[in-house]
Design a protein around this motif. Structure first.
Motif, PDB file in Angstrom:
ATOM      1  N   THR A  36      43.875 -53.216   3.555  1.00 14.66           N
ATOM      2  CA  THR A  36      42.580 -52.575   3.782  1.00 14.66           C
ATOM      3  C   THR A  36      41.467 -53.596   3.636  1.00 14.66           C
ATOM      4  O   THR A  36      41.545 -54.522   2.834  1.00 14.66           O
ATOM      5  CB  THR A  36      42.332 -51.409   2.808  1.00 14.66           C
ATOM      6  N   LYS A  40      38.308 -54.911  10.530  1.00 12.20           N
ATOM      7  CA  LYS A  40      39.523 -54.359  11.130  1.00 12.20           C
ATOM      8  C   LYS A  40      40.320 -55.402  11.894  1.00 12.20           C
ATOM      9  O   LYS A  40      41.555 -55.439  11.815  1.00 12.20           O
ATOM     10  CB  LYS A  40      39.138 -53.201  12.058  1.00 12.20           C
ATOM     11  N   THR A  58      50.969 -52.493   7.587  1.00  9.81           N
ATOM     12  CA  THR A  58      50.039 -51.744   8.420  1.00  9.81           C
ATOM     13  C   THR A  58      48.623 -52.068   7.964  1.00  9.81           C
ATOM     14  O   THR A  58      48.395 -52.454   6.818  1.00  9.81           O
ATOM     15  CB  THR A  58      50.261 -50.227   8.317  1.00  9.81           C
ATOM     16  N   TYR A  60      44.490 -50.794   7.744  1.00  8.96           N
ATOM     17  CA  TYR A  60      43.624 -49.609   7.697  1.00  8.96           C
ATOM     18  C   TYR A  60      42.223 -50.072   7.344  1.00  8.96           C
ATOM     19  O   TYR A  60      41.989 -50.558   6.229  1.00  8.96           O
ATOM     20  CB  TYR A  60      44.140 -48.618   6.655  1.00  8.96           C
ATOM     21  N   PHE A  73      41.611 -41.766   3.136  1.00 10.12           N
ATOM     22  CA  PHE A  73      42.690 -42.753   3.125  1.00 10.12           C
ATOM     23  C   PHE A  73      43.791 -42.335   2.156  1.00 10.12           C
ATOM     24  O   PHE A  73      44.983 -42.427   2.462  1.00 10.12           O
ATOM     25  CB  PHE A  73      42.113 -44.112   2.733  1.00 10.12           C
TER      26      PHE A  73
END
Length: 254
Positions: A36, A40, A58, A60, A73
């Motif tokens: 995170t 982005k 991944t 986020y 989230f």
């Protein structure tokens, strides 16, 4: 000791520096990492790098100071093994007499309130795992003062106290709280951001220090503490380069 692949680790501030290095190290240790940060594009590129290397990752996009976004989230997690609170940073090096209150406020919001937001939101999932770990990446600034650093020092003291108090309050639950307090770490962005892009001022921070800590040094330390057996809690680990004896005592070859 490594983690099974279904163990999830969330790393905040993972777009660069210590956060990115920690994501890499935890992925190598077998965690499914969730990256995170506000940027982005950077976390997506890092997630792609890790997946290409055979890891699970991944991205986020998240601003930890936005409580509504943090709460949304958190709904994705029923169980969570590790939370690394790394998002933070410093702004300016002005004395108390002339420091900008807006800088102080931003540092407190990011370092303290951001850590509070995401820790509160994810604590149920960490508890549900039966073996959760909260890591707070503070700073030696949270354990000693220095001139020109009061705003950052105050924020990092707040983050240290948050970790220390949380540990007291949740003792007896299956969650441990680890604080990592790095000293002089040379990353691509920390000092440059602090001095608002003034690369000359940023370079002076490390002048004459041939071997400051690197982001990977800190990431390695974080990963070591996280991968200790569940009953072992590294409450506080201060890590500095050999050339730094304290926040104000640094050997420089000048």
């Amino acid at each position: 000791m490594t983690a099974p692949g279904n163990r999830i680790a969330v790393v905040t501030g993972a777009s660069s520096g210590i956060g990115a290095a920690t994501a890499r190290r935890l992925a190598e240790a077998g965690y499914r990492v969730v990256l995170t940060a506000r940027r982005k594009d950077r976390i997506e590129a890092l997630a792609e790098e890790l997946v290409d290397a055979g890891h699970q990752a991944t991205a986020y996009a998240l601003d930890v100071t936005d409580r509504a976004a943090v709460d949304e989230f958190a709904t994705a997690f029923r169980s969570l093994a590790v939370l690394v609170n790394n998002a933070g940073g410093a702004l300016g090096a002005d004395p108390v007499a002339t420091g900008d209150p807006a800088d102080w406020r931003q540092m407190y919001e990011t370092n303290v309130i951001g850590t509070l937001n995401i820790t509160q939101a994810l604590l149920p999932a960490l508890t549900a795992s039966g073996d959760g770990t909260v890591v707070v990446v503070s700073s030696t600034a949270g354990h000693g003062t220095y001139e020109g650093g009061a705003g950052y020092v105050a924020a990092k003291h707040g983050e240290h106290v948050l970790a220390e108090t949380l540990r007291l309050e949740i003792v007896g639950t299956p969650v441990r709280v680890i604080e990592i307090a790095p000293g002089m770490v040379k990353t691509d962005e920390f000092a440059t951001t602090r001095f608002r892009g003034d690369t000359d001022k940023a370079a002076k921070v490390y002048a004459g220090v041939s071997a400051p800590l690197t982001a990977d040094d800190v990431a390695d330390t974080i990963t070591w503490t996280v991968t200790r057996p569940p009953h072992v809690n590294i409450d506080l680990l201060v890590v500095r380069p050999r050339a730094q004896a304290s926040n104000t005592k640094i050997h420089r070859d000048l």
